[in-house]
Design a protein around this motif. Structure first.
Motif, mmCIF file in Angstrom:
data_model
loop_
_atom_site.group_PDB
_atom_site.id
_atom_site.type_symbol
_atom_site.label_atom_id
_atom_site.label_comp_id
_atom_site.label_asym_id
_atom_site.label_seq_id
_atom_site.Cartn_x
_atom_site.Cartn_y
_atom_site.Cartn_z
ATOM 1 N N UNK A 270 0.823 -1.218 0.000
ATOM 2 C CA UNK A 270 0.000 0.000 0.000
ATOM 3 C C UNK A 270 0.854 1.264 0.000
ATOM 4 N N UNK A 271 0.275 2.333 -0.463
ATOM 5 C CA UNK A 271 0.956 3.623 -0.510
ATOM 6 C C UNK A 271 1.232 4.140 0.896
ATOM 7 N N UNK A 272 2.422 4.700 1.072
ATOM 8 C CA UNK A 272 2.785 5.342 2.335
ATOM 9 C C UNK A 272 3.208 6.773 2.031
ATOM 10 N N UNK A 273 2.604 7.714 2.725
ATOM 11 C CA UNK A 273 2.920 9.121 2.506
ATOM 12 C C UNK A 273 4.259 9.455 3.153
ATOM 13 N N UNK A 274 5.215 9.888 2.313
ATOM 14 C CA UNK A 274 6.537 10.264 2.813
ATOM 15 C C UNK A 274 6.979 11.569 2.167
ATOM 16 N N UNK A 275 7.740 12.339 2.911
ATOM 17 C CA UNK A 275 8.354 13.532 2.338
ATOM 18 C C UNK A 275 9.533 13.082 1.478
ATOM 19 N N UNK A 276 10.021 13.924 0.561
ATOM 20 C CA UNK A 276 11.195 13.549 -0.244
ATOM 21 C C UNK A 276 12.396 13.173 0.619
#
Length: 247
Positions: free
Chosen positions: A226-232
């Motif tokens: 699943x997608x995981x929200x991460x900063x660059x």
């Protein structure tokens, strides 16, 4: 639309006999409170009162409005039947259904969007890297060619399905603009949008966002996670950590 079908003329709206029926109809269709429906009715009544002086009572117009409303309702029912069939068919293939669920972990991706994207791209293993999928969807830069001269331009190639590009555009917008609750589904993508829009034209920025969404889709399907929200910064840190583990 239900109001137009049942009360197609200004005279119908202004009739005191129809007040309670109209309020109830608004309440049922909006799925909100009676006070909300009453407020909406009052606004509708005010609009009708303002237009009564210029309104021409025409039976044919009323019939046309009712007929159009009926056609729209019929199309909505047909669309629902199609969506139900898409859902039924997606359940028949275990892998397809699993990937639909995975894609829905991406902000802004619903069941319909996931089905369309998967139907168009097929097996993600056919693409070795995100750039290939970007090109497959026609989001790569086009090339102006004349004899032996090739020049890249700012326009996308528009290869592949225009339906997917439309969906990707809507997906990109949902990731950079606030929803009804004035919240951002993807704050990281919003920050990227704000940075780029200060430097480049809107269309170029939106194409860049669409390409990023394709890259996310590719990563989710390739990794089967699943997608995981991460900063660059978090993403780069994770890459470095994985590289150390691999070494």
């Amino acid at each position: 639309m239900s109001l137009l079908e049942k009360y197609p003329t200004v005279q119908d709206v202004l009739s005191p006999e129809n007040k309670q029926y109209m309020i109830q109809l608004i309440k049922e269709n909006s799925h909100k409170s009676y006070s909300y429906a009453e407020a909406k009715y009052e606004k509708l009544l005010q609009a009708a009162e303002k237009s009564i002086e210029v309104c021409i009572v025409n039976l044919s117009s009323a019939v046309l409005i009712q007929t159009t409303a009926s056609v729209i309702f019929s199309l909505q029912e047909a669309l629902k039947a199609i969506n139900d069939e898409i859902k039924r068919l997606s359940l028949l293939d275990e892998r397809f259904h699993k990937e639909i669920v995975l894609l829905q972990s991406i902000p802004g991706v619903g069941e319909y969007t996931a089905c369309v994207v998967l139907s168009e791209l097929g097996d993600v293993s056919n693409f070795s890297k995100p750039k290939e999928l970007v090109a497959f969807f026609g989001l790569d830069p086009g090339v102006s060619q004349s004899g032996t001269y090739n020049r890249k331009n700012n326009k996308i190639s528009k290869r592949g399905s225009p339906h997917v590009r439309l969906i990707l555009h809507m997906l990109a917008k949902s990731n950079v603009y606030p929803n009804r609750n004035r919240e951002y589904l993807n704050p990281v993508m919003r920050a990227y949008f704000e940075k780029k829009i200060a430097e480049k034209p809107y269309k170029i920025v939106m194409c860049a966002i669409m390409r990023k969404m394709v890259q996310i889709i590719f990563a989710v399907l390739r990794n089967q996670k699943p997608f995981e929200l991460r900063t660059p910064e978090e993403h780069q840190k994770l890459i470095r950590e994985n590289s150390k583990l691999a070494a």
